[in-house]
Design an enzyme around this catalytic site. Structure first.
Site, mmCIF file in Angstrom:
data_model
loop_
_atom_site.group_PDB
_atom_site.id
_atom_site.type_symbol
_atom_site.label_atom_id
_atom_site.label_comp_id
_atom_site.label_asym_id
_atom_site.label_seq_id
_atom_site.Cartn_x
_atom_site.Cartn_y
_atom_site.Cartn_z
ATOM 1 N N CYS A 133 0.816 -1.218 0.000
ATOM 2 C CA CYS A 133 0.000 0.000 0.000
ATOM 3 C C CYS A 133 0.850 1.270 0.000
ATOM 4 C CB CYS A 133 -0.955 -0.012 1.192
ATOM 5 S SG CYS A 133 -0.175 -0.335 2.789
ATOM 6 N N HIS A 248 -2.713 6.376 4.831
ATOM 7 C CA HIS A 248 -1.280 6.531 5.100
ATOM 8 C C HIS A 248 -0.773 7.870 4.580
ATOM 9 C CE1 HIS A 248 -1.337 2.499 6.388
ATOM 10 N NE2 HIS A 248 -0.694 1.900 5.405
#
Length: 345
Positions: A133, A248
């Site tokens: 990711c 994130h």
């Protein structure tokens, strides 16, 4: 338009659930869905495109005779290692969200906006790997700048990774610890998803230590970046878990070749014009990406774009994306969409 039979392994997990949402939102051409999970989830229902489907148990022969075209795997590397080949043998292309196949030289590692041409190599193993990711959102921001200046010499990145990167248990642990904090019993709160307390804390370790002093998560970013971009960029990463539920963030420093003089306006334009990337960058007005900006979106946001004050060939920026969507489910569905395009040519 042809419609496709879809299997989702890990149907009851955070990424599996998000895949169904993305398939629905994208109006993906679905004929039938086979949700698969462990025995404890059998019988539960998922909903997608107005229909309900019951979860079945993942077994070695569950794909036989089901005419599955695309199988999304998001249940952990050991599950993919054991079961992916059965889906391939039954005629499906496997789009794998785990780390198991990423560095296999015969398996393409794909971010569709960056290296869609690699999808054509899926026939080597019948598998296309979805990158880490943190890698996905970083290469989405690197690619337009790589093209602008004809290469990148070095990238230094520090990540600020949400608890959902550790799955539902990570989010639940943060919420429970915060509840315990306000009940004045945080010292009694357990931590199982993370090595240390995550509430009101940051943990500068994600995944297992490696012999070189980096962690496995950090080395994923190093190795995957260069495989995706077909480059030889020197990458150094420090990956940190932070008490955020979702999305994130990354602080990225890019060193271009010595003859490059960075033009910040050109960099902003290149980023803003790149597919699925959006620039939010006005420091004076407090405009920049944050986790709450990116959550539940399919966009990688970039801000705090600035030239280094000591070197003309260095650029700094801040990159944020919803890692469950951009970093997993959405990227997987985008791979499937590009795969369909290749198959229809």
């Amino acid at each position: 338009m042809r419609k496709f039979n879809i299997a989702v392994v890990g149907a009851s997990g955070a990424v599996g659930e998000e895949i169904f949402r993305v398939l629905d939102e994208q109006n993906f051409p679905v004929n039938n869905i086979l949700p698969l999970a462990s025995a404890r989830s059998v019988g539960k229902e998922i909903e997608c495109q107005g229909k309900r489907f019951k979860i079945e148990e993942l077994t070695e022969d569950v794909f036989e005779g089901r005419d599955i075209d695309i199988a999304f795997f998001s249940a952990g590397g050991s599950i993919s290692a054991r079961y992916a080949q059965y889906a391939v043998e039954a005629g499906a292309v496997v789009i794998d969200n785990t780390s198991h196949f990423r560095m296999d030289p015969d398996v393409p590692l794909v971010v569709p906006e960056v290296n869609p041409q690699d999808i054509e190599f899926w026939r080597e193993r019948g598998i296309i790997a979805n990158p880490n990711c943190s890698t996905i959102q970083m290469v989405l921001a690197l690619k337009p700048l790589y093209d602008l200046y004809g290469g990148i010499k070095r990238v230094d990145v520090s990540t600020y990774q949400a608890t959902s990167g550790a799955g539902k248990s990570g989010m639940e642990e943060l919420v429970k610890q915060m509840q315990d904090f306000f009940a004045f019993k945080l010292d009694e709160s357990e931590h199982k998803a993370f090595m240390h307390q995550i509430a009101l804390n940051v943990i500068p370790q994600i995944d297992k230590p490696q012999p070189n002093g980096y962690t496995k998560e950090e080395m994923k970013m190093v190795n995957e970046t260069n495989k995706i971009m077909h480059s030889n960029i020197a990458v150094s990463a420090t990956c940190v878990r932070v008490p955020v539920l979702r999305s994130h963030s990354e602080s990225v420093t890019i060193t271009f070749n010595e003859d490059v003089v960075v033009d910040v306006d050109k960099c902003r334009l290149a980023l803003d014009n790149f597919e699925d990337v959006e620039v939010l960058d006005n420091l004076e007005e407090g405009v920049y990406p944050m986790p709450i900006t990116a959550t539940d979106t399919d966009t990688t946001f970039v801000g705090r774009i600035r030239k280094d004050i000591f070197a003309d060939n260095i650029l700094h920026m801040w990159v944020v994306a919803d890692q469950i969507r951009v970093g997993a489910a959405t990227n997987a569905v985008r791979i499937a969409q590009k795969w369909i395009e290749f198959e229809e040519v």
